[in-house]
Enzyme design. Structure first.
Site, PDB file in Angstrom:
ATOM      1  CG  PHE A  58      -6.482 -40.615 -25.170  1.00 43.02           C
ATOM      2  CD1 PHE A  58      -5.851 -40.985 -26.344  1.00 43.02           C
ATOM      3  CD2 PHE A  58      -7.203 -39.441 -25.163  1.00 43.02           C
ATOM      4  CE1 PHE A  58      -5.935 -40.198 -27.484  1.00 43.02           C
ATOM      5  CE2 PHE A  58      -7.298 -38.646 -26.290  1.00 43.02           C
ATOM      6  CZ  PHE A  58      -6.661 -39.024 -27.457  1.00 43.02           C
ATOM      7  CG  ASP A  59      -1.617 -43.419 -19.877  1.00 40.45           C
ATOM      8  OD1 ASP A  59      -1.669 -44.626 -20.132  1.00 40.45           O
ATOM      9  OD2 ASP A  59      -0.632 -42.719 -20.161  1.00 40.45           O
ATOM     10  CD  GLU A  99      -7.003 -44.563 -25.881  1.00 37.16           C
ATOM     11  OE1 GLU A  99      -7.372 -44.327 -27.030  1.00 37.16           O
ATOM     12  OE2 GLU A  99      -5.802 -44.776 -25.593  1.00 37.16           O
ATOM     13  N   GLY A 130      -8.022 -43.586 -12.113  1.00 36.89           N
ATOM     14  CA  GLY A 130      -8.470 -44.053 -10.800  1.00 36.89           C
ATOM     15  C   GLY A 130      -8.433 -45.566 -10.690  1.00 36.89           C
ATOM     16  CE1 TYR A 190       7.711 -42.342 -18.742  1.00 33.28           C
ATOM     17  CE2 TYR A 190       6.622 -43.291 -20.648  1.00 33.28           C
ATOM     18  CZ  TYR A 190       7.659 -42.573 -20.107  1.00 33.28           C
ATOM     19  OH  TYR A 190       8.654 -42.083 -20.916  1.00 33.28           O
ATOM     20  CE1 TYR A 204       3.240 -40.164 -17.093  1.00 30.73           C
ATOM     21  CE2 TYR A 204       1.526 -41.828 -17.319  1.00 30.73           C
ATOM     22  CZ  TYR A 204       2.568 -41.102 -17.866  1.00 30.73           C
ATOM     23  OH  TYR A 204       2.937 -41.310 -19.164  1.00 30.73           O
ATOM     24  CG  ASP A 250     -16.575 -25.943 -11.905  1.00 23.14           C
ATOM     25  OD1 ASP A 250     -16.617 -24.710 -12.045  1.00 23.14           O
ATOM     26  OD2 ASP A 250     -17.581 -26.636 -11.637  1.00 23.14           O
ATOM     27  CG  ASP A 294     -20.273 -22.144 -12.990  1.00 26.56           C
ATOM     28  OD1 ASP A 294     -19.039 -22.101 -12.852  1.00 26.56           O
ATOM     29  OD2 ASP A 294     -21.004 -22.943 -12.380  1.00 26.56           O
ATOM     30  CG  HIS A 318      10.777 -38.379 -22.124  1.00 27.90           C
ATOM     31  ND1 HIS A 318      10.303 -39.444 -21.390  1.00 27.90           N
ATOM     32  CD2 HIS A 318      12.119 -38.363 -21.935  1.00 27.90           C
ATOM     33  CE1 HIS A 318      11.315 -40.043 -20.808  1.00 27.90           C
ATOM     34  NE2 HIS A 318      12.420 -39.417 -21.125  1.00 27.90           N
TER      35      HIS A 318
HETATM   36 CU   LIG Z   1       8.460 -40.154 -21.457  1.00 28.58          CU
END
Ligand SMILES: [Cu+2]
Length: 642
Positions: A298-299, A302, A306, A383, A385, A441, A583, A594
């Site tokens: 979970f980039d 985890e 930021g 990677y 992103y 949101d 809301d 991939h």
């Molecule tokens: Cu990939």
């Protein structure tokens, strides 16, 4: 140190470096956080919508911070809320789960090379010099083993040979060897091994010295001698009737707030999104071998999108008339660090906006499109992103994720496997997915919205459809959280509409925006009973909708590291809250499956995925009719006057 930094002018401005340090110091000084407390992140405790609605420039700025602290000795996590204006720690709570991974834990992983069992395992794979071995302590995932349940902070370490500077970290894997280590102590807790494979020789270099340079490119410059058409005032961005506030968050990366459109037809500033960001992403691998069966990092949650934001370079990452914003993040000791040029803002030509030939008058009407692009990049291990939010003159928003970097590669095993594709001599790439969950949101012309699913369906042949040609959109209102767990259906042109029944357009219809998938990707492909699928519950449906709850920010929970997948959307939606005329927050997952190919080696050319947010009845007609022809734009020139 003043309570509010000079650069902070709005309640939604991200914390400045002074605020980050003050918040961290106040929390650390309070004690009771364990024997080795380290700051995981410090971020703005975002003000409520009510506070923002009542606030006006010049009013007092009440600044609050949220601080996450990890005790490296016990693995305990505490979260504190700090009133920066008053200089007091309001709350400190022990929270369940494991904090995301600190850089220092990553750097200390090489300690496992002190263990003789690891040295022996490397030697059996032909690697006798540990000084050329890189250790990658990946997020451990969760498999419900005794170790997983022990509460220890775990890393699953994988190994590579990197003999010289300039060699790619991931080019020479030492495969089928995974060492489970305690992140706090470096103690080796278990070793999992498969076939003993020697690493390949090619260092996978990316530099021009290794790859040559084609000779026939000529200069291409993008210039805006009169400056860009947007204004950036602090963190407030305005362009072509769009307005928004730009921020950054240690987990989410780039965050947009208060996205709105100044509509000349109504004379109102019309809200569209209160807050929008990537909220989580995961990369589950489809290979069942020792090297990969546990791997689905979970980039965001985890590692931190930021915290790992890239510092962008003019002329390289961004071309043209660029404005940048920095990002400020907390170090483990509570000092602040600045990622310069973390957010790139620019305007670009976007081809034809609309055109039509009036043949009888022999006159072609053409308008060129500009788009405003707000983007950031994150470096996550192998990677890279990019997250691009594109705003268009026709009122649409196009979100694009760009993927590049070095695909995960393995030494080719002696037996071929359907889960592994050949990508280079001696190297294979395991099939995997990249799944990106965005939290949107939506406040379409006000906070209370209604969500419906639009399918375009084929009418049965009947007396009223004797030729069988008929098909029509069918709208179904989604009234509760569980009704709103939905999947993309390309065969039905499925889209989701967020409308405001209390505001109607000139045609008497509720105003709305639609979310349109543009790059179909299946939900998580791992078996539904697997720990991969349980932990990636958010990615088992493309769409979820929840009632607005400001603390529900991350679809796998705030602490997905080593979690059994029991937090986040799957837990929140258990009570099946109503989402009708309230809301709402949409969670949309897009992605790519991939299947690695030789052209992805040694670095993958850019892949693009994303989705659209399109006005549907939000405007009474094409809002881009007044975009001037090129000749009418001062200084533009050209030969296309209307
Ligand atoms: Cu990939």
């Amino acid at each position: 140190m003043t309570a509010v930094e000079a650069t902070v002018r709005h309640p939604l401005d991200p914390l400045g470096p002074g605020e980050i340090e003050r918040a961290a110091q106040l929390v650390l000084a309070g004690g009771d956080l364990g024997t080795r407390p380290r700051i995981v992140w410090v971020t703005l405790d975002e003000p409520s919508k009510e506070h923002l609605a009542a606030w006006a420039p010049g009013d007092e700025l009440v600044r609050r911070a949220r601080v996450s602290v990890l005790d490296r000795d016990s693995a305990a996590v505490h979260e504190a809320v700090v009133d920066l204006t008053a200089g007091v720690v309001e709350t400190v709570d022990a929270v369940p789960g494991h904090a995301s991974i600190l850089f220092e834990e990553w750097q200390q992983a090489a300690r496992v090379l002190d263990d003789d069992r690891v040295v022996d395992a490397l030697a059996r794979r032909g690697v006798h010099d540990t000084s050329v071995v890189e250790v990658e302590p990946w997020p451990a995932g969760y498999l419900d083993t005794e170790l997983d349940r022990s509460g220890r902070r775990l890393g699953r370490c994988v190994f590579f040979v990197r003999a010289e500077d300039g060699d790619t970290d991931w080019a020479r894997p030492i495969d089928q060897l995974v060492v489970i280590a305690d992140r706090g102590t470096g103690e080796v807790l278990a070793i999992e091994e498969g076939e003993e494979l020697t690493p390949p020789d090619d260092p996978g270099r990316l530099d021009p010295e290794a790859n040559g340079m084609r000779p026939d490119l000529r200069a291409l410059h993008i210039t805006q001698p009169d400056g860009p058409s947007f204004t950036l005032d602090g963190n407030e961005l305005r362009w072509q009737r769009w307005s928004m506030r730009i921020g950054t968050h240690p987990i989410d990366g780039l965050v947009l707030h208060q996205v709105a459109y100044d509509d000349p037809a109504t004379g109102r500033t019309r809200s569209i999104l209160h807050r929008a960001s990537l909220a989580e992403m995961a990369v589950p691998y489809g290979d069942p071998s020792v090297s990969n069966h546990w791997r689905h990092v979970f980039d965001a949650g985890e590692v931190g999108m930021g915290k790992n934001a890239a510092s962008l370079t003019l002329g390289c990452d961004c071309l043209g008339e660029i404005r940048y914003l920095d990002a400020h993040m907390a170090e483990p000791d509570g000092t602040a660090t600045t990622i310069a040029n973390a957010v790139c803002i620019h305007e670009e030509d976007d081809g034809v906006l609309w055109r039509h030939l009036d043949a009888k008058a022999d006159r072609t009407h053409v308008r060129r499109s500009r788009r405003l692009q707000v983007s950031s990049w994150a470096n996550l291990g192998n990677y890279d992103y990019g997250f691009y939010w594109n705003f268009h003159q026709d009122g649409s928003i196009q979100v694009e994720v760009k993927l590049t970097g070095v695909p995960l590669a393995m030494s080719a095993p002696s037996e071929p496997s359907p889960h592994l594709e050949p990508i280079a001599p001696g190297l294979v790439g395991p099939v995997h997915q990249h799944l990106f969950c965005f939290r949107l949101d939506l406040d379409v012309d006000g906070t209370d919205n209604l969500v419906s699913e639009i399918d375009v369906v084929t009418d049965p042949v009947s007396d009223t459809n004797p030729h069988g040609n008929a098909f029509a959109p069918v709208s179904t209102t989604l009234r509760s959280e569980q009704e709103a767990r939905r999947s993309v259906a390309v065969e039905r042109s499925r889209r989701w509409r967020f409308s405001n029944p209390s505001v109607t357009n000139a045609l008497g219809e509720p105003v709305g925006y639609e979310l349109l998938p543009t790059s179909p990707c299946p939900p998580v492909l791992a078996d539904p009973g697997s720990w991969t699928a349980k932990r990636l519950a958010f990615a088992r449906h493309h769409l979820w909708v929840t009632p607005y709850e400001p603390r529900e920010l991350h679809p796998a929970g705030d602490h997905p590291n080593q979690s059994p997948g029991d937090d986040g959307l799957v837990a929140w939606t258990e009570t099946d809250r109503s989402i009708a005329d309230t809301d709402v927050v949409a969670w949309f997952t897009c992605g790519v499956t991939h299947v690695a190919r030789p052209e992805d080696w040694p670095v993958m050319p850019m892949d693009r995925i994303g989705f659209h947010l399109k006005p549907v009845g939000f405007f009474d007609r094409n809002p881009a009719m007044d975009v001037p022809p090129q000749d009418a734009i001062p200084g533009q020139g050209g030969h296309c006057s209307a």
